[in-house]
Scaffold this motif. Sequence first.
Motif, PDB file in Angstrom:
ATOM      1  N   THR A  15       0.890  -1.561   0.115  1.00  0.00           N
ATOM      2  CA  THR A  15       0.184   0.194  -0.097  1.00  0.00           C
ATOM      3  C   THR A  15       0.886   0.690   0.008  1.00  0.00           C
ATOM      4  OG1 THR A  15      -1.427  -1.152   1.064  1.00  0.00           O
ATOM      5  CG2 THR A  15      -1.746   1.048   0.915  1.00  0.00           C
ATOM      6  N   LEU A  16       0.817   1.899  -0.980  1.00  0.00           N
ATOM      7  CA  LEU A  16       1.602   3.515  -1.412  1.00  0.00           C
ATOM      8  C   LEU A  16       0.328   4.573  -0.683  1.00  0.00           C
ATOM      9  CD1 LEU A  16       3.884   5.011  -2.245  1.00  0.00           C
ATOM     10  CD2 LEU A  16       2.912   5.218  -4.304  1.00  0.00           C
ATOM     11  N   VAL A  17       1.020   5.437   0.074  1.00  0.00           N
ATOM     12  CA  VAL A  17       0.342   6.055   0.428  1.00  0.00           C
ATOM     13  C   VAL A  17       1.355   7.384   0.177  1.00  0.00           C
ATOM     14  CG1 VAL A  17      -0.759   7.134   2.479  1.00  0.00           C
ATOM     15  CG2 VAL A  17      -0.800   5.336   2.793  1.00  0.00           C
ATOM     16  N   GLY A  18       0.453   8.221  -0.628  1.00  0.00           N
ATOM     17  CA  GLY A  18       0.777   9.685  -1.327  1.00  0.00           C
ATOM     18  C   GLY A  18       1.179   9.433  -2.527  1.00  0.00           C
ATOM     19  N   ALA A  19       1.045  10.031  -3.490  1.00  0.00           N
ATOM     20  CA  ALA A  19       1.654   9.449  -4.955  1.00  0.00           C
ATOM     21  C   ALA A  19       1.938  10.650  -5.822  1.00  0.00           C
ATOM     22  CB  ALA A  19       0.624   9.038  -5.295  1.00  0.00           C
ATOM     23  N   GLY A  20       2.493  11.375  -4.843  1.00  0.00           N
ATOM     24  CA  GLY A  20       3.263  12.772  -5.773  1.00  0.00           C
ATOM     25  C   GLY A  20       4.177  12.397  -6.800  1.00  0.00           C
ATOM     26  N   LYS A  21       4.745  13.209  -6.542  1.00  0.00           N
ATOM     27  CA  LYS A  21       6.107  13.555  -7.050  1.00  0.00           C
ATOM     28  C   LYS A  21       6.825  12.120  -7.499  1.00  0.00           C
ATOM     29  CE  LYS A  21       9.798  16.252 -10.176  1.00  0.00           C
ATOM     30  NZ  LYS A  21      10.209  16.963 -10.417  1.00  0.00           N
ATOM     31  N   ASP A  71       1.417  -6.618   3.253  1.00  0.00           N
ATOM     32  CA  ASP A  71       2.849  -6.896   3.561  1.00  0.00           C
ATOM     33  C   ASP A  71       3.520  -5.792   3.949  1.00  0.00           C
ATOM     34  OD1 ASP A  71       2.494  -9.423   4.062  1.00  0.00           O
ATOM     35  OD2 ASP A  71       3.075  -9.712   1.580  1.00  0.00           O
ATOM     36  N   ALA A  72       3.444  -4.835   2.773  1.00  0.00           N
ATOM     37  CA  ALA A  72       4.165  -3.069   3.584  1.00  0.00           C
ATOM     38  C   ALA A  72       3.418  -1.975   3.167  1.00  0.00           C
ATOM     39  CB  ALA A  72       5.297  -3.472   2.276  1.00  0.00           C
ATOM     40  N   LEU A  73       3.770  -0.689   4.054  1.00  0.00           N
ATOM     41  CA  LEU A  73       3.200   0.273   4.547  1.00  0.00           C
ATOM     42  C   LEU A  73       3.636   1.160   3.558  1.00  0.00           C
ATOM     43  CD1 LEU A  73       0.389   2.021   4.419  1.00  0.00           C
ATOM     44  CD2 LEU A  73       1.311   2.579   6.984  1.00  0.00           C
ATOM     45  N   ILE A  74       4.405   1.981   2.392  1.00  0.00           N
ATOM     46  CA  ILE A  74       5.198   3.098   2.430  1.00  0.00           C
ATOM     47  C   ILE A  74       3.867   4.401   2.360  1.00  0.00           C
ATOM     48  CG2 ILE A  74       6.774   3.777   0.493  1.00  0.00           C
ATOM     49  CD1 ILE A  74       6.690   0.514   1.079  1.00  0.00           C
ATOM     50  N   LEU A  75       5.033   5.230   2.934  1.00  0.00           N
ATOM     51  CA  LEU A  75       4.356   6.597   3.217  1.00  0.00           C
ATOM     52  C   LEU A  75       5.287   7.265   2.798  1.00  0.00           C
ATOM     53  CD1 LEU A  75       4.671   6.012   7.336  1.00  0.00           C
ATOM     54  CD2 LEU A  75       2.619   5.710   5.851  1.00  0.00           C
ATOM     55  N   ASP A  96       3.258  -7.095  11.965  1.00  0.00           N
ATOM     56  CA  ASP A  96       4.206  -8.031  10.682  1.00  0.00           C
ATOM     57  C   ASP A  96       3.876  -6.961   9.227  1.00  0.00           C
ATOM     58  OD1 ASP A  96       4.397 -10.158  12.264  1.00  0.00           O
ATOM     59  OD2 ASP A  96       2.144 -10.870  11.985  1.00  0.00           O
ATOM     60  N   THR A  97       3.306  -5.686   9.169  1.00  0.00           N
ATOM     61  CA  THR A  97       3.550  -4.723   8.298  1.00  0.00           C
ATOM     62  C   THR A  97       4.734  -4.123   8.371  1.00  0.00           C
ATOM     63  OG1 THR A  97       1.443  -4.255   8.313  1.00  0.00           O
ATOM     64  CG2 THR A  97       2.904  -3.355   7.385  1.00  0.00           C
ATOM     65  N   LEU A  98       5.773  -4.186   7.450  1.00  0.00           N
ATOM     66  CA  LEU A  98       7.051  -3.682   7.281  1.00  0.00           C
ATOM     67  C   LEU A  98       6.371  -2.029   6.176  1.00  0.00           C
ATOM     68  CD1 LEU A  98       9.758  -2.994   6.039  1.00  0.00           C
ATOM     69  CD2 LEU A  98       9.314  -4.025   3.877  1.00  0.00           C
TER      70      LEU A  98
END
Length: 276
Positions: A15-21, A71-75, A96-98
């Motif tokens: 999951t990607l939170v924030g899809a700016g540049k 599995d992964a959360l990208i901020l 268990d989330t990265l």
Amino acid sequence: MADPDRVSALPASLTLVGAGKMGGAMLSGWLAGGLDPTRTSVVDPAPAPGIIDLCAGRGIALNPARVPAADALILAIKPQGLDAAATALASLAGPDTLVVSILAGKTIADLKARLPGVRAVVRAMPNLPASIGRGATGAVASPETSPAQRAGADALLRAAGLVEWLDDEALIDALTAVSGSGPAYVFLLAEALAEAGVAAGLPAEMAARLARATVAGAGALLDQDPRDAGQLRRDVTSPSGTTEAALTVLMRPDGLPALMREAVAAAHRRAGELSG
């Protein structure tokens, strides 16, 4: 073609939170590297048209009503937005989330305090060329991050270019001063070189083109040639020639090396103030 080893290291779901540049550029790199779009979600309250098209074209869930556990959360939101988003983010991350954060100035402790229960946190500092896949990123992982999670973070971050792992989070400030802010130093060099060309009599537009091509070409050579920067400088400097005459000025005690040390030290101090 995607690297099979890189693909195998990528998180199975993300999951990607924030899809700016920066977030959008990294997402494109992950997809090119083999990330499964059907197990990818993007959360952004105001996605750019390019992100909307990318998600629609690749089958990526954009702002789903219910964000599935990943599995992964990208901020990749703005750092100042972390507090307001913390409650919503906490619901997306479990023990268990990265969590991979590229929020400047936000420490691992900051992130853990706002995401209760999260253990595996990777704090990363990319720079602007990461938006074209030529970045330099520094990263540090919390002690609870497993080898597999670190490998997954590494595979994600390498989609944006070079990755250097740090053992001490305190070194992030020094890295920020070198590579995080570094592209601006190079852009200033191109500006100053163009202005010097004008002062020497060249038309302004010509001087700007020459300066841009010179900096870009020298950077490409530095990237591709195995010789280090000092050796390349020496190899291009003929005794008693024009380059030596210029370097005599640039390398005097109050010249470029001293100014660069002073500049990096100032950026280092400010990075510490911002993260403190």
